[in-house]
Design an enzyme around this catalytic site. Structure first.
Site, PDB file in Angstrom:
ATOM      1  N   LYS A  52      49.652  36.879  61.083  1.00  0.00           N
ATOM      2  CA  LYS A  52      48.446  37.327  61.840  1.00  0.00           C
ATOM      3  C   LYS A  52      48.094  38.610  61.003  1.00  0.00           C
ATOM      4  CE  LYS A  52      49.649  34.736  65.792  1.00  0.00           C
ATOM      5  NZ  LYS A  52      50.294  34.544  67.137  1.00  0.00           N
ATOM      6  N   GLN A  96      53.358  37.534  71.524  1.00  0.00           N
ATOM      7  CA  GLN A  96      53.674  36.418  70.981  1.00  0.00           C
ATOM      8  C   GLN A  96      54.687  35.570  71.810  1.00  0.00           C
ATOM      9  OE1 GLN A  96      52.641  35.172  67.792  1.00  0.00           O
ATOM     10  NE2 GLN A  96      53.805  33.571  68.258  1.00  0.00           N
ATOM     11  N   ASP A 119      44.166  35.740  73.166  1.00  0.00           N
ATOM     12  CA  ASP A 119      44.583  34.414  73.337  1.00  0.00           C
ATOM     13  C   ASP A 119      43.976  33.151  74.200  1.00  0.00           C
ATOM     14  OD1 ASP A 119      46.749  33.338  71.537  1.00  0.00           O
ATOM     15  OD2 ASP A 119      48.345  34.529  72.621  1.00  0.00           O
TER      16      ASP A 119
END
Ligand code: NAD
Length: 281
Positions: A52, A96, A119
């Site tokens: 990422k 995460q 997200d």
């Protein structure tokens, strides 16, 4: 059969995003910023976060990774999120997953300012997506959606079957297909006859986590089949779709690896840029 090349599509999307970041920089004299919080040392999470960060840098985003040991207190993480929520240089925040057991995942998700929730897991964004309002959209289904649209720009009236109803994949995927005026069936572990459901579909999205569940004789000729699954087996990584069998019937199919996976990170960058743009209005 069209082999849907997710690596190529993701590279094209990253190139577009890079141009967009350059334009935003000249217009606003600043670039969107993505901050990732990584807790613990799970190997897959470390790899995802490294990828990422690399992709964020490639398109010109400001990127930062905050690392905590497995033993970090929930309070510390929540306080950091509050700090990032009010930091104007941070456009997107991602924690995460998975988290260590002593940290409440829902509390963490809800602590993130919905306008920075790249997200798309915050209940506010989930609600916005299902109401058809503007929102951050979870990255993997967004990637699937973009791949489907490349094959078939007009999805109106198509029959779509989503296999799996997770908050991460199946449910948001259903909303995206509904928004495109598909007739959507969402199936799951209690569905009585999955094969019969799949045989009705013009579009199948499989997000289950069972190796090669979707077989060749489950798929109508000329269906578009998107395989989200990533399953480790003795024969290497395979998807939720039996690739060899389904490729004989389908009009288009994503491989695993090299299909949906690469689009997920590219969509995270897109979400970060979109959060930045909304914050400048
Ligand atoms: P999950 O375990 O949260 O959900 C699985 C869903 O499948 C559940 O809704 C369950 O009801 C359904 N299911 C289970 N058995 C079934 C059966 N026999 N028939 C029909 N439905 C059944 O999984 P998830 O987080 O949505 O992930 C699904 C897969 O996608 C996994 O292999 C995961 O590794 C992969 N994944 C890939 C990416 C990517 O970037 N490509 C991202 C996230 C997840």
């Amino acid at each position: 059969m069209i082999l849907i090349d997710g690596k190529k599509a993701a590279a094209e999307l990253r190139a577009e995003l890079k141009e967009e970041v350059a334009e935003l920089k000249s217009k606003h004299n600043k670039v969107p910023g993505l901050t990732v919080i990584l807790i613990g040392d799970l190997a897959p999470s470390q790899i995802y976060v490294r990828n990422k960060e690399k992709s964020a840098n490639e398109v010109g985003l400001k990127s930062e990774v905050i690392k905590y040991p497995d033993s970090v207190e929930e309070k510390t993480v929540l306080e950091k999120i509050q700090e990032l929520n009010s930091d104007k240089t941070v456009s997107g925040i991602l924690v995460q997953l998975p988290l260590p057991k002593h940290i409440d995942k829902q509390k963490v998700i809800e602590a993130i300012d919905p306008s920075k929730d790249v997200d798309g897991f915050h209940p506010m964004n989930v609600g916005n997506l299902s109401s058809g309002y503007e929102s951050s959209i979870p990255c993997t289904p967004l990637g699937c959606y973009l791949l489907i649209k490349k094959i078939e720009p007009n999805l109106s009236g198509k029959k779509a079957v989503v296999v799996g109803r997770s908050n991460l994949n199946g449910k948001p995927m259903t909303q995206l297909l509904l928004k495109e005026n598909c007739t959507v069936t969402i199936t799951h572990s209690k569905t009585k006859d999955l094969k019969a459901e799949c045989l009705e579909a013009d579009i199948i999205v499989a997000a289950v986590g069972i190796p090669e569940l979707v077989r060749g004789d489950w798929v109508k000729k000329d269906a578009i089949v998107i395989d989200v699954g990533i399953n480790k087996t003795d024969n290497g990584i395979v998807g939720d779709v039996h690739f060899d069998e389904v490729s004989k019937n389908a009009k288009a199919l994503t491989p695993v690896p090299g299909g949906v996976g690469p689009m997920t990170i590219a969509c995270l960058l897109k979400n970060t840029i979109d959060c930045f743009k909304r914050s400048q209005i």
